[in-house]
Design a protein around this motif. Structure first.
Motif, PDB file in Angstrom:
ATOM      1  N   TYR A 196      -4.848  -0.700 -13.223  1.00 20.46           N
ATOM      2  CA  TYR A 196      -5.284   0.125 -12.086  1.00 20.46           C
ATOM      3  C   TYR A 196      -6.082   1.299 -12.605  1.00 20.46           C
ATOM      4  O   TYR A 196      -5.578   2.128 -13.372  1.00 20.46           O
ATOM      5  N   GLU A 197      -7.355   1.339 -12.225  1.00 22.46           N
ATOM      6  CA  GLU A 197      -8.227   2.426 -12.670  1.00 22.46           C
ATOM      7  C   GLU A 197      -9.269   2.681 -11.597  1.00 22.46           C
ATOM      8  O   GLU A 197      -9.798   1.719 -11.019  1.00 22.46           O
ATOM      9  N   ASN A 198      -9.589   3.949 -11.384  1.00 25.64           N
ATOM     10  CA  ASN A 198     -10.590   4.342 -10.367  1.00 25.64           C
ATOM     11  C   ASN A 198     -10.357   3.618  -9.037  1.00 25.64           C
ATOM     12  O   ASN A 198     -11.288   3.019  -8.472  1.00 25.64           O
ATOM     13  N   ASP A 199      -9.110   3.651  -8.575  1.00 26.82           N
ATOM     14  CA  ASP A 199      -8.766   3.052  -7.275  1.00 26.82           C
ATOM     15  C   ASP A 199      -8.985   1.548  -7.213  1.00 26.82           C
ATOM     16  O   ASP A 199      -9.131   0.985  -6.123  1.00 26.82           O
ATOM     17  N   LYS A 200      -9.050   0.895  -8.371  1.00 26.82           N
ATOM     18  CA  LYS A 200      -9.318  -0.541  -8.359  1.00 26.82           C
ATOM     19  C   LYS A 200      -8.327  -1.292  -9.245  1.00 26.82           C
ATOM     20  O   LYS A 200      -7.995  -0.823 -10.345  1.00 26.82           O
ATOM     21  N   LEU A 248       1.243   0.652  -4.437  1.00 24.15           N
ATOM     22  CA  LEU A 248      -0.060   1.269  -4.732  1.00 24.15           C
ATOM     23  C   LEU A 248       0.100   2.779  -4.930  1.00 24.15           C
ATOM     24  O   LEU A 248      -0.557   3.388  -5.785  1.00 24.15           O
ATOM     25  N   LYS A 249       0.997   3.361  -4.156  1.00 25.91           N
ATOM     26  CA  LYS A 249       1.262   4.803  -4.267  1.00 25.91           C
ATOM     27  C   LYS A 249       1.734   5.145  -5.686  1.00 25.91           C
ATOM     28  O   LYS A 249       1.298   6.118  -6.291  1.00 25.91           O
ATOM     29  N   LYS A 251       0.825  -1.218   0.000  1.00 19.53           N
ATOM     30  CA  LYS A 251       0.000   0.000   0.000  1.00 19.53           C
ATOM     31  C   LYS A 251       0.861   1.271   0.000  1.00 19.53           C
ATOM     32  O   LYS A 251       0.610   2.202  -0.748  1.00 19.53           O
ATOM     33  N   LYS A 304      -1.143   4.868  -8.171  1.00 21.09           N
ATOM     34  CA  LYS A 304      -2.031   6.030  -8.054  1.00 21.09           C
ATOM     35  C   LYS A 304      -1.475   7.220  -8.824  1.00 21.09           C
ATOM     36  O   LYS A 304      -2.207   8.077  -9.293  1.00 21.09           O
TER      37      LYS A 304
END
Ligand SMILES: O=C(O)[C@H](O)COP(=O)(O)O
Length: 223
Positions: A215-219, A167-168, A163, A171
């Motif tokens: 990875y799109e729209n936080d998913k 993930l950063k 995360k 994003k």
């Protein structure tokens, strides 16, 4: 849309011998090198912005062999965190940064620590303790092997790391390659795909086969 690729290292010398490995630092076998080359071919067109590996040589070898074939022709440069994540970042001139891909190497992505099973043959262990017990040690979520980590223990280090770092980057729209291990990746896939304790029992990650997520729209969605 950012891309995440997870790849388990190619076959190691101990995978070949069917021996529990965990934190023992074993290199790739010839088959493992071929698998890493093939993974690199499959990923040749993906423009990666960052690579993450464990500190174990089999994962680092796989990442480097795969990146050597990337069409970006950028040079992968290993960046050691020394446990100080805040010190990671831009360490080269802007000009150099254009030509390199940072390879972040961190123990949080290491294979599950297999405790007393490390160095033991998996088939012989099954003969001694029974197939069911060994399957529980190998695949259950919360039953640790003797003096080792269960998947939950592994997840407690891999997920926060995932995360806070990987993930950063996603994003921020960056494409990321993660080269790690059967169980460290199982814990990450369990988190991404919200698998239950029962579902994770059946999750197998083969050596050298890239898993692609968008990875799109936080998913994150598996492709
Ligand atoms: O550590 C090991 O032995 C392997 O990398 C993963 O082993 P497993 O499939 O028995 O969990």
């Amino acid at each position: 849309m950012a891309k995440l690729v997870l790849v388990r290292h190619g076959q190691s010398l101990w995978n070949k011998k069917n021996v529990f490995t965990g934190w023992v630092d074993v290199p790739l076998s010839t088959v493992g090198i071929e698998e890493a080359l093939k993974a690199g071919e499959t990923l040749a067109d993906v423009e990666f912005d960052a690579v993450y590996t464990s500190v174990q040589v089999r994962a680092l070898e796989t990442a480097m062999i795969a990146m050597a074939q990337n069409k970006s022709e950028k040079t992968p440069v290993v960046i050691h965190s020394d446990g100080k994540m805040s010190e990671w970042g831009v360490i080269y001139s802007e000009e150099m940064n254009k030509n390199i891909i940072p390879v972040y190497r961190d123990w949080h992505l290491n294979e599950r620590y297999y405790g007393e099973l490390q160095g033991m043959n998996k088939a012989e262990t099954a003969k001694t303790y029974g197939d069911e017990q060994v399957h529980i040690w190998r695949r259950s979520y919360d039953v640790p092997p003797p003096n080792g980590e269960c998947l939950q223990d592994t997840a407690e280090r891999t997920i926060p790391f995932f995360k806070e770092n990987i993930l950063k980057q996603l994003k921020e729209g960056k494409n990321v390659l993660v080269s790690a291990h059967g169980n460290s990746l199982r814990s990450i896939v369990m988190f991404i795909e919200e698998l239950s304790k029962e579902e994770v029992l059946k999750l197998e990650i083969p050596t050298g086969v890239p898993l692609l997520f968008s990875y799109e729209n936080d998913k994150l969605t598996r492709e």
